[in-house]
Design a protein around this motif. Structure first.
Motif, short mmCIF file in Angstrom:
data_model
loop_
_atom_site.label_atom_id
_atom_site.label_comp_id
_atom_site.label_asym_id
_atom_site.label_seq_id
_atom_site.Cartn_x
_atom_site.Cartn_y
_atom_site.Cartn_z
N SER A 95 40.37 49.95 37.40
CA SER A 95 40.52 48.83 38.58
C SER A 95 39.05 48.64 39.21
N LEU A 96 38.19 49.56 39.28
CA LEU A 96 36.69 49.42 39.78
C LEU A 96 36.07 48.38 38.91
N ASP A 97 35.96 48.59 37.82
CA ASP A 97 35.16 47.88 36.73
C ASP A 97 35.54 46.27 36.89
N LYS A 98 36.97 46.05 37.00
CA LYS A 98 37.60 44.70 37.25
C LYS A 98 36.93 44.16 38.67
N ILE A 99 37.11 45.00 39.66
CA ILE A 99 36.75 44.48 40.89
C ILE A 99 35.17 44.09 41.02
N LEU A 100 34.49 44.94 40.67
CA LEU A 100 33.04 44.85 40.75
C LEU A 100 32.25 44.01 39.56
N SER A 101 32.98 43.51 38.57
CA SER A 101 32.36 42.79 37.55
C SER A 101 31.90 41.51 38.24
N THR A 102 30.61 41.11 37.47
CA THR A 102 30.09 39.83 37.85
C THR A 102 30.07 38.98 36.56
N SER A 103 31.03 39.07 35.64
CA SER A 103 31.09 38.42 34.42
C SER A 103 31.73 37.08 34.69
N PRO A 104 31.10 36.09 33.85
CA PRO A 104 31.94 34.70 33.98
C PRO A 104 33.46 34.75 33.84
N GLN A 105 33.63 35.53 33.27
CA GLN A 105 35.37 35.49 33.11
C GLN A 105 35.91 36.01 34.32
N LYS A 106 35.51 36.83 34.98
CA LYS A 106 35.94 37.19 36.38
C LYS A 106 36.03 35.72 37.39
N LYS A 107 35.09 34.85 37.24
CA LYS A 107 35.13 33.95 38.10
C LYS A 107 36.14 32.97 37.67
N LEU A 108 36.33 32.85 36.36
CA LEU A 108 37.28 31.87 35.84
C LEU A 108 38.84 32.43 36.16
N TYR A 109 38.84 34.04 36.13
CA TYR A 109 40.09 34.37 36.36
C TYR A 109 40.35 34.28 37.74
N LEU A 110 39.56 34.12 39.02
CA LEU A 110 39.66 33.90 40.06
C LEU A 110 40.25 32.45 40.34
N MET A 111 39.65 31.50 39.36
CA MET A 111 40.07 30.31 39.38
C MET A 111 41.52 30.10 38.87
N PHE A 112 41.80 30.66 37.96
CA PHE A 112 43.22 30.79 37.46
C PHE A 112 44.26 31.26 38.57
N ILE A 113 43.69 32.20 38.97
CA ILE A 113 44.74 32.89 40.36
C ILE A 113 44.99 31.66 41.55
N TYR A 114 43.84 31.24 41.86
CA TYR A 114 43.82 30.31 42.75
C TYR A 114 44.72 29.06 42.61
#
Length: 199
Positions: A95-114
């Motif tokens: 859970s912490l790894d996902k939250i604190l990640s700075t990977s490009p995939q995380k940014k896209l994941y947030l766009m997907f959720i939005y």
């Protein structure tokens, strides 16, 4: 466009997804066109359209890959998990790894959720990924805990999933990332205590 190279189907799909991820992260999903993505590949326009028909289709494919990576991680580490405490620590760490990640995939994941705000079909896809992960965890750890298979725990599973997503957004949106990072031990304890209570 770079010089043509002979590649396998999987290599071409990977090239397209990598080019798309780069454009999504730099321009935003809503500002990305297929032409932008094609320009980042060695494929022709027709070559790219042979694999994907839209930026949305590519985004979903990248999200599916990410979910598959997560589930592969759980499969690979499952042999090391011997106790409820191990499971609580694993889930809290992940859970912490996902939250604190700075990977490009995380940014896209947030766009997907939005984008769920504007495209309810994406909500169904998200819920499918979420369910797939719950099933994977049930299959791997269901003999040790009942959390992922107990119907009475569904609201608790969804609560934790939503909480993690909320913290993902907070960490990505604000420039003061240190607020969460400097409190990661406390966050780990929150997650661990939650899992320990309900697993």
């Amino acid at each position: 466009m770079a010089k043509f190279q002979r590649k396998t189907r999987q290599e071409r799909e990977t090239e397209i997804k990598e080019a798309a991820l780069d454009v999504f992260v730099n321009k935003g999903y809503r500002n990305t066109t297929m032409e932008d993505i094609i320009a980042g590949t060695t494929l022709s326009k027709g070559g790219v359209y042979r694999y994907f028909s839209s930026p949305k289709e590519i985004m979903i494919a990248i999200m599916r890959d990410g979910n598959d990576v997560d589930n592969k991680f759980y499969r690979e580490i499952s042999e090391e998990i011997k106790s409820k405490e191990d499971i609580c620590n694993l889930l809290a760490d992940r859970s912490l790894d996902k939250i604190l990640s700075t990977s490009p995939q995380k940014k896209l994941y947030l766009m997907f959720i939005y984008e769920i705000l504007y495209d309810k079909k994406l909500e169904d896809i998200f819920l499918g990924f979420e369910k797939q992960t719950f099933i994977q965890l049930e299959n791997l750890f269901g003999d040790k805990i009942s959390f992922f298979k107990d119907k009475n725990q569904e609201m608790n599973r969804l609560f934790m999933s939503r909480l993690i997503n909320a913290l993902l957004f907070v960490h990505a949106l604000f420039s003061d990332e240190q607020i969460l990072e400097s409190n990661k031990d406390y966050l780990h304890k929150i997650f661990f205590d939650f899992y320990n209570e309900y697993l």
